[in-house]
Motif scaffolding. Structure first.
Motif, short mmCIF file in Angstrom:
data_model
loop_
_atom_site.label_atom_id
_atom_site.label_comp_id
_atom_site.label_asym_id
_atom_site.label_seq_id
_atom_site.Cartn_x
_atom_site.Cartn_y
_atom_site.Cartn_z
N ARG A 65 0.80 -0.78 -0.08
CA ARG A 65 -0.37 0.72 -0.03
C ARG A 65 0.73 1.49 0.06
O ARG A 65 1.91 0.98 -0.04
N LYS A 66 0.00 2.73 0.42
CA LYS A 66 0.85 3.71 0.24
C LYS A 66 1.61 3.68 1.49
O LYS A 66 1.14 3.40 2.09
N GLY A 67 3.22 4.15 0.94
CA GLY A 67 3.91 4.05 2.05
C GLY A 67 4.96 3.11 2.66
O GLY A 67 5.76 2.85 2.47
N GLY A 68 4.62 1.62 1.47
CA GLY A 68 5.76 0.88 1.36
C GLY A 68 5.37 -0.24 1.99
O GLY A 68 5.89 -1.67 2.25
N LYS A 69 4.16 -0.26 2.65
CA LYS A 69 4.01 -1.17 3.83
C LYS A 69 3.16 -2.11 2.85
O LYS A 69 2.26 -2.14 1.85
N ALA A 70 3.09 -4.00 3.26
CA ALA A 70 2.79 -5.00 2.18
C ALA A 70 2.01 -5.41 3.16
O ALA A 70 1.35 -5.01 4.02
N ILE A 71 1.04 -6.40 2.64
CA ILE A 71 -0.51 -6.36 2.09
C ILE A 71 -0.78 -7.57 2.88
O ILE A 71 -0.32 -8.72 1.37
N ALA A 72 -1.99 -8.29 3.56
CA ALA A 72 -1.38 -10.05 3.93
C ALA A 72 -2.62 -10.15 3.21
O ALA A 72 -4.20 -9.31 2.86
N LEU A 73 -2.90 -11.62 2.79
CA LEU A 73 -4.25 -12.17 2.03
C LEU A 73 -4.76 -11.73 3.52
O LEU A 73 -6.39 -11.91 2.45
N LYS A 74 -5.29 -11.29 4.62
CA LYS A 74 -6.41 -12.03 5.85
C LYS A 74 -6.05 -10.25 5.66
O LYS A 74 -8.00 -10.07 6.15
N ASP A 75 -5.71 -9.31 4.94
CA ASP A 75 -6.23 -8.09 5.20
C ASP A 75 -6.74 -7.79 3.47
O ASP A 75 -7.10 -6.43 4.17
N CYS A 76 -6.60 -8.51 2.64
CA CYS A 76 -7.47 -8.02 1.51
C CYS A 76 -9.16 -9.34 1.15
O CYS A 76 -7.97 -10.43 1.18
N ASP A 77 -9.61 -8.66 0.40
CA ASP A 77 -10.60 -9.68 -0.14
C ASP A 77 -10.37 -9.31 -1.69
O ASP A 77 -10.69 -9.13 -2.22
N CYS A 78 -9.25 -10.53 -1.99
CA CYS A 78 -9.21 -10.17 -3.45
C CYS A 78 -9.07 -12.13 -4.12
O CYS A 78 -9.77 -12.71 -3.99
N ARG A 79 -9.17 -11.28 -5.21
CA ARG A 79 -9.93 -12.68 -6.63
C ARG A 79 -9.01 -12.59 -7.53
O ARG A 79 -8.39 -11.60 -7.70
N LEU A 80 -9.07 -13.87 -7.94
CA LEU A 80 -7.69 -13.44 -9.35
C LEU A 80 -8.79 -14.27 -10.32
O LEU A 80 -9.00 -15.75 -9.73
N ALA A 81 -8.82 -13.98 -11.57
CA ALA A 81 -9.37 -14.18 -12.16
C ALA A 81 -8.88 -14.34 -13.92
O ALA A 81 -7.19 -13.10 -13.94
N ILE A 82 -7.97 -15.81 -14.63
CA ILE A 82 -7.00 -15.42 -15.81
C ILE A 82 -8.05 -15.84 -17.04
O ILE A 82 -9.01 -16.31 -17.44
N TYR A 83 -7.30 -14.93 -17.76
CA TYR A 83 -7.88 -14.63 -19.57
C TYR A 83 -7.05 -15.41 -20.88
O TYR A 83 -5.16 -15.11 -20.24
N ALA A 84 -7.40 -15.67 -21.52
CA ALA A 84 -6.72 -16.05 -22.63
C ALA A 84 -6.42 -15.17 -23.54
O ALA A 84 -7.50 -14.68 -23.89
N GLU A 85 -5.39 -14.12 -23.71
CA GLU A 85 -5.19 -13.15 -24.43
C GLU A 85 -5.80 -14.35 -26.29
O GLU A 85 -4.90 -14.94 -26.63
N PRO A 86 -6.59 -13.37 -26.98
CA PRO A 86 -7.01 -12.11 -26.36
C PRO A 86 -8.26 -12.33 -26.14
O PRO A 86 -8.26 -13.19 -26.09
N HIS A 87 -8.75 -11.21 -25.18
CA HIS A 87 -10.14 -11.50 -25.36
C HIS A 87 -11.01 -10.47 -24.80
O HIS A 87 -10.28 -9.09 -24.67
N THR A 88 -12.09 -10.25 -24.99
CA THR A 88 -13.43 -9.35 -25.02
C THR A 88 -13.61 -9.48 -23.31
O THR A 88 -13.53 -9.57 -22.36
N PRO A 89 -13.63 -7.48 -23.15
CA PRO A 89 -14.77 -7.30 -21.83
C PRO A 89 -15.72 -8.12 -21.22
O PRO A 89 -15.88 -8.47 -19.98
N GLN A 90 -16.33 -8.76 -21.53
CA GLN A 90 -18.10 -9.96 -21.55
C GLN A 90 -17.08 -10.98 -21.42
O GLN A 90 -18.41 -11.68 -21.17
#
Length: 203
Positions: A65-90
């Motif tokens: 985050r701003k200031g250089g402090k690391a963000i742990a997974l427990k502090d972030c509601d994170c999601r990962l999506a993988i797309y094959a390129e090229p792909h459309t927004p929909q």
């Protein structure tokens, strides 16, 4: 003339040391830093940032985050999506692997996932996140481009066996050689016919 040469020789080690000191900078700049809102992130893929199709690869995101402090997974509601390129927004994601805490380098419990890319080619990894509590950082979306190489293929048959098979097939297609008695019989029969024709002409 000689003082200039000695000065040139003494400058060579300085240039060499300067090049050595710049080498870690090139290695460190191999990872591209993405920034969204007040969050910066860098993608790391093991092994050696060179994923191969069909083989599991460990990907982890160094988030700060701003200031250089690391963000742990427990502090972030994170999601990962993988797309094959090229792909459309929909277009829906090709993969949505679950994130797990990973400790690597100076980052502890940072978001990570095990990914098996199905085919070689270009992919986009989109990581979105928002704080689980409070307002320590703003919601973000980081997009990374990854090139996946083809996996190593195991050849079931050695080259020498392939050549041997080709030679065997060539031998099988060839007609078997004639025995010597057959060749001799053909020669005598031909001579007999020639002599008979000559005798008839003499009569």
């Amino acid at each position: 003339m000689f003082p200039q040469l000695s000065h040139a020789k003494s400058s060579i080690p300085l240039v060499f040391l300067l090049l050595l000191s710049l080498t870690p900078l090139h290695a460190a700049s191999a990872h591209t830093v993405k920034i969204s809102a007040d969050v910066g992130g860098t993608l790391h893929v093991e092994p050696n940032d060179n994923p191969q199709a069909g083989k599991p690869a460990q990907a982890w995101f160094a988030l700060t985050r701003k200031g250089g402090k690391a963000i742990a997974l427990k502090d972030c509601d994170c999601r990962l999506a993988i797309y094959a390129e090229p792909h459309t927004p929909q277009e829906p994601p090709l993969l949505e692997p679950s994130l797990k805490p990973v400790s690597a380098e100076r980052y502890k419990d940072t978001p990570g996932a095990e990914i098996t890319f199905p085919k070689p080619g270009a992919y986009q990894l989109a990581l979105t996140g928002k704080p689980t509590s409070g307002e320590s950082f703003k919601p973000f979306e980081l997009k990374f481009q990854v090139t996946v190489a083809s996996g190593s293929q195991i050849i079931p048959q050695a080259p020498e066996n392939v050549n041997q098979t080709v030679n065997n097939e060539a031998i099988e297609t060839q007609s078997p050689p004639l025995p010597l008695w057959a060749i001799a019989s053909a020669i005598f029969a031909t001579l007999g016919i020639v002599l008979a024709v000559v005798q008839k002409r003499r009569r």
